[in-house]
Design a protein around this motif. Structure first.
Motif, mmCIF file in Angstrom:
data_model
loop_
_atom_site.group_PDB
_atom_site.id
_atom_site.type_symbol
_atom_site.label_atom_id
_atom_site.label_comp_id
_atom_site.label_asym_id
_atom_site.label_seq_id
_atom_site.Cartn_x
_atom_site.Cartn_y
_atom_site.Cartn_z
ATOM 1 N N ALA A 109 0.836 -1.210 0.000
ATOM 2 C CA ALA A 109 0.000 0.000 0.000
ATOM 3 C C ALA A 109 0.865 1.252 0.000
ATOM 4 C CB ALA A 109 -0.890 0.006 1.248
ATOM 5 N N GLY A 110 0.210 2.386 -0.240
ATOM 6 C CA GLY A 110 0.875 3.686 -0.104
ATOM 7 C C GLY A 110 1.831 3.998 -1.245
ATOM 8 N N THR A 111 2.952 4.604 -0.887
ATOM 9 C CA THR A 111 3.987 4.924 -1.873
ATOM 10 C C THR A 111 4.936 3.737 -1.974
ATOM 11 O OG1 THR A 111 3.875 7.250 -1.289
ATOM 12 C CG2 THR A 111 5.870 6.523 -2.397
ATOM 13 N N VAL A 112 5.145 3.277 -3.211
ATOM 14 C CA VAL A 112 5.900 2.041 -3.429
ATOM 15 C C VAL A 112 7.107 2.317 -4.317
ATOM 16 C CG1 VAL A 112 5.761 -0.281 -4.454
ATOM 17 C CG2 VAL A 112 3.752 0.693 -3.308
ATOM 18 N N ILE A 113 8.249 1.723 -3.978
ATOM 19 C CA ILE A 113 9.379 1.685 -4.920
ATOM 20 C C ILE A 113 9.490 0.251 -5.418
ATOM 21 C CG2 ILE A 113 11.900 1.783 -5.170
ATOM 22 C CD1 ILE A 113 12.043 4.010 -3.208
ATOM 23 N N ARG A 163 1.189 5.722 -5.239
ATOM 24 C CA ARG A 163 2.303 6.110 -6.102
ATOM 25 C C ARG A 163 3.238 4.917 -6.236
ATOM 26 N NH1 ARG A 163 2.936 9.191 -9.903
ATOM 27 N NH2 ARG A 163 4.838 10.351 -10.187
ATOM 28 N N ILE A 164 3.731 4.673 -7.459
ATOM 29 C CA ILE A 164 4.738 3.622 -7.643
ATOM 30 C C ILE A 164 5.900 4.214 -8.429
ATOM 31 C CG2 ILE A 164 5.224 1.279 -8.472
ATOM 32 C CD1 ILE A 164 2.155 0.846 -8.602
ATOM 33 N N TYR A 165 7.102 4.072 -7.912
ATOM 34 C CA TYR A 165 8.311 4.463 -8.636
ATOM 35 C C TYR A 165 8.981 3.167 -9.115
ATOM 36 C CZ TYR A 165 7.700 8.975 -6.332
ATOM 37 O OH TYR A 165 7.191 10.173 -5.887
ATOM 38 N N GLY A 166 8.995 2.965 -10.424
ATOM 39 C CA GLY A 166 9.642 1.775 -10.987
ATOM 40 C C GLY A 166 11.060 2.125 -11.396
ATOM 41 N N VAL A 167 12.023 1.709 -10.573
ATOM 42 C CA VAL A 167 13.420 2.080 -10.815
ATOM 43 C C VAL A 167 14.035 1.079 -11.790
ATOM 44 C CG1 VAL A 167 15.644 2.524 -9.714
ATOM 45 C CG2 VAL A 167 13.517 2.988 -8.469
ATOM 46 N N GLU A 168 14.382 1.558 -12.983
ATOM 47 C CA GLU A 168 14.890 0.645 -14.022
ATOM 48 C C GLU A 168 15.900 1.377 -14.910
ATOM 49 O OE1 GLU A 168 14.762 -2.732 -14.736
ATOM 50 O OE2 GLU A 168 16.271 -1.906 -16.069
ATOM 51 N N VAL A 189 -0.227 6.837 -11.792
ATOM 52 C CA VAL A 189 0.304 6.395 -10.497
ATOM 53 C C VAL A 189 1.746 5.883 -10.625
ATOM 54 C CG1 VAL A 189 0.025 4.616 -8.707
ATOM 55 C CG2 VAL A 189 -1.965 5.843 -9.544
ATOM 56 N N TYR A 190 2.044 5.258 -11.757
ATOM 57 C CA TYR A 190 3.331 4.573 -11.919
ATOM 58 C C TYR A 190 4.307 5.461 -12.700
ATOM 59 C CZ TYR A 190 6.348 0.427 -12.280
ATOM 60 O OH TYR A 190 7.371 -0.487 -12.147
ATOM 61 N N GLN A 191 5.406 5.806 -12.081
ATOM 62 C CA GLN A 191 6.431 6.609 -12.761
ATOM 63 C C GLN A 191 7.698 5.764 -12.959
ATOM 64 O OE1 GLN A 191 7.660 10.237 -10.768
ATOM 65 N NE2 GLN A 191 9.081 10.781 -12.404
ATOM 66 N N ILE A 192 8.187 5.751 -14.184
ATOM 67 C CA ILE A 192 9.458 5.058 -14.436
ATOM 68 C C ILE A 192 10.592 5.972 -13.996
ATOM 69 C CG2 ILE A 192 10.983 4.067 -16.181
ATOM 70 C CD1 ILE A 192 8.524 3.409 -17.856
ATOM 71 N N VAL A 193 11.481 5.448 -13.185
ATOM 72 C CA VAL A 193 12.685 6.189 -12.773
ATOM 73 C C VAL A 193 13.843 5.571 -13.571
ATOM 74 C CG1 VAL A 193 14.166 6.825 -10.843
ATOM 75 C CG2 VAL A 193 11.703 6.559 -10.488
ATOM 76 N N PRO A 194 14.341 6.305 -14.573
ATOM 77 C CA PRO A 194 15.241 5.667 -15.547
ATOM 78 C C PRO A 194 16.709 5.624 -15.123
ATOM 79 C CG PRO A 194 14.805 7.911 -16.199
ATOM 80 C CD PRO A 194 14.071 7.709 -14.912
ATOM 81 N N VAL A 195 16.931 5.329 -13.853
ATOM 82 C CA VAL A 195 18.316 5.252 -13.335
ATOM 83 C C VAL A 195 18.425 4.035 -12.437
ATOM 84 C CG1 VAL A 195 18.627 7.773 -13.375
ATOM 85 C CG2 VAL A 195 17.745 6.674 -11.302
ATOM 86 N N GLU A 211 11.601 11.421 -1.311
ATOM 87 C CA GLU A 211 12.188 11.823 -0.025
ATOM 88 C C GLU A 211 12.590 10.585 0.771
ATOM 89 O OE1 GLU A 211 12.826 14.851 1.011
ATOM 90 O OE2 GLU A 211 11.888 15.822 -0.722
ATOM 91 N N LYS A 212 13.743 10.678 1.431
ATOM 92 C CA LYS A 212 14.120 9.585 2.340
ATOM 93 C C LYS A 212 13.091 9.518 3.472
ATOM 94 C CE LYS A 212 18.532 8.834 0.795
ATOM 95 N NZ LYS A 212 19.937 9.029 0.959
ATOM 96 N N GLY A 213 12.794 8.305 3.916
ATOM 97 C CA GLY A 213 11.843 8.132 5.021
ATOM 98 C C GLY A 213 10.391 8.349 4.626
ATOM 99 N N SER A 214 10.106 8.359 3.307
ATOM 100 C CA SER A 214 8.731 8.660 2.883
ATOM 101 C C SER A 214 8.023 7.469 2.233
ATOM 102 C CB SER A 214 8.748 9.809 1.866
ATOM 103 O OG SER A 214 9.260 9.337 0.628
ATOM 104 N N VAL A 215 8.728 6.371 2.075
ATOM 105 C CA VAL A 215 8.191 5.272 1.262
ATOM 106 C C VAL A 215 7.523 4.227 2.157
ATOM 107 C CG1 VAL A 215 8.905 3.362 -0.243
ATOM 108 C CG2 VAL A 215 9.825 5.666 -0.606
#
Ligand SMILES: C[S@@+](CC[C@H](N)C(=O)[O-])C[C@H]1O[C@@H](n2cnc3c(N)ncnc32)[C@H](O)[C@@H]1O
Length: 321
Positions: A109-113, A163-168, A189-195, A211-215
């Protein structure tokens, strides 16, 4: 009353066990051969697309080759087999490495990495396991949670993913990942983080900030084998989780039992990363996550169905900060 002794294993049982074990030990070599068979078609496709510079960069060629193999064959098969474990894991139906019949923990749930999102193999699962809803600007995450009248992942039932940050970092995966996001209707909702996760905090490298501590939740599925400097970067990921945040893990790890299996895995690992996009077999990932920082609870284990000859053993479960 007659007592009967348990049936003794026959020669046939022993032979079938031997056959199964030998095939199991050899199967990773078959996986490497399958990957090798994707190299010629990768080269051909790069030539057709006139991406000649990739052919002369071993790192970029390996990324392109891995994407062909993963999207063309390995990924869908892994999704089919590992889905039986990963989907319940994200729904809160897993304990000590085993899938449970009842919910034993909070769902995602919530903000996801999502670390190492790859070609988006698991993107549709977010819709299955949670309600997904981007917060309206004037409403915020709290508002969404209250209005939907479901918990935010702290109890039973479904959570709300906001929110989902997909780090790829592999750009070859991005078109596939975009398609998976669109198919699941998760664009808002889903943002690709291209790094890579090592650059998640580097504002100059991508358009956004976490933000650190926010996920609330981190999801890592078969990817911590591929990241650089695992101790440092897993500690870094830990720092993004808020207190009470959860890290859902399905990763393959170093063999810890039996000298033979430890040796055999190390031997396979000489070849494996060259064929499987830099993936390393012998990482003690569970230990590395345990040592990343203090955890409130850890509920992880190896799936019981994995036999002694499993050269690529897994750890499945949840770390709660
Ligand atoms: C074996 S694939 C798994 C992909 C996906 N999780 C899945 O299950 O299909 C590993 C992924 O980790 C990604 N990766 C490699 N280095 C990374 C890094 N530094 N940070 C984040 N992801 C990385 C690779 O590009 C690749 O897509």
């Amino acid at each position: 009353m007659s007592t009967s002794s348990p049936p003794q294993p026959t020669l046939l049982t022993h032979l079938s066990f031997l056959k199964e074990s030998i095939l199991g030990l050899l199967s990773p070599w078959g996986f490497l051969s399958l990957s090798a068979s994707f190299l010629p078609r990768t080269i051909l496709s790069l030539i057709q697309q006139q991406r000649y510079s990739v052919l002369f960069s071993p790192a970029r060629l390996q990324e392109a080759w891995f994407t062909e193999f993963w999207t063309g064959l390995a990924g869908p098969n892994i999704r089919l087999n590992a889905g039986e474990r990963v989907v319940p894991l994200l729904r809160g139906y897993a304990s000590r490495g085993q899938v449970t019949e009842t919910q034993v923990g909070p769902a995602i749930a919530g903000t996801v990495i999502e670390v190492g999102a790859g070609a988006g193999l698991w993107v549709d699962v977010y819709r299955q396991v949670a309600d997904v809803r981007a917060p309206d600007a004037d409403e915020g995450v709290e508002g969404v949670t209250k209005r939907k009248n479901v918990n935010n992942g702290n109890g039973e039932g479904k959570g709300v993913i906001t929110r989902i940050y997909g780090v790829e970092p592999n750009p070859n995966q991005h078109p596939h990942l975009h398609r998976a996001i669109a198919a699941a209707k998760l664009e808002d909702v889903y943002q690709i983080v291209p790094v890579g996760i090592e650059d998640l905090d580097n504002g100059a490298m991508w358009d956004g900030r976490v933000e650190k501590g926010s996920v609330d939740c981190i999801v890592s599925i078969l990817c911590l084998c591929s990241i650089p400097e695992p101790e440092k970067n897993i500690r870094e990921l830990y720092s993004y989780l808020k207190k009470g945040g959860r890290w859902y893990v399905f990763e393959h790890v170093r063999c810890e039992h039996g000298l033979f299996m430890q040796f055999y895995q190390r031997l396979l690992n000489v070849f494996w990363p060259h064929f499987i996009g830099g993936c390393l077999l012998c990482r003690p990932t569970e230990k590395t996550i345990r040592e990343a920082g203090p955890w409130d609870s850890i509920d992880v284990g190896q799936p019981a169905t994995e036999p002694w000859y499993q050269v690529v053993p897994h750890v499945l479960g949840v770390f709660t900060k």
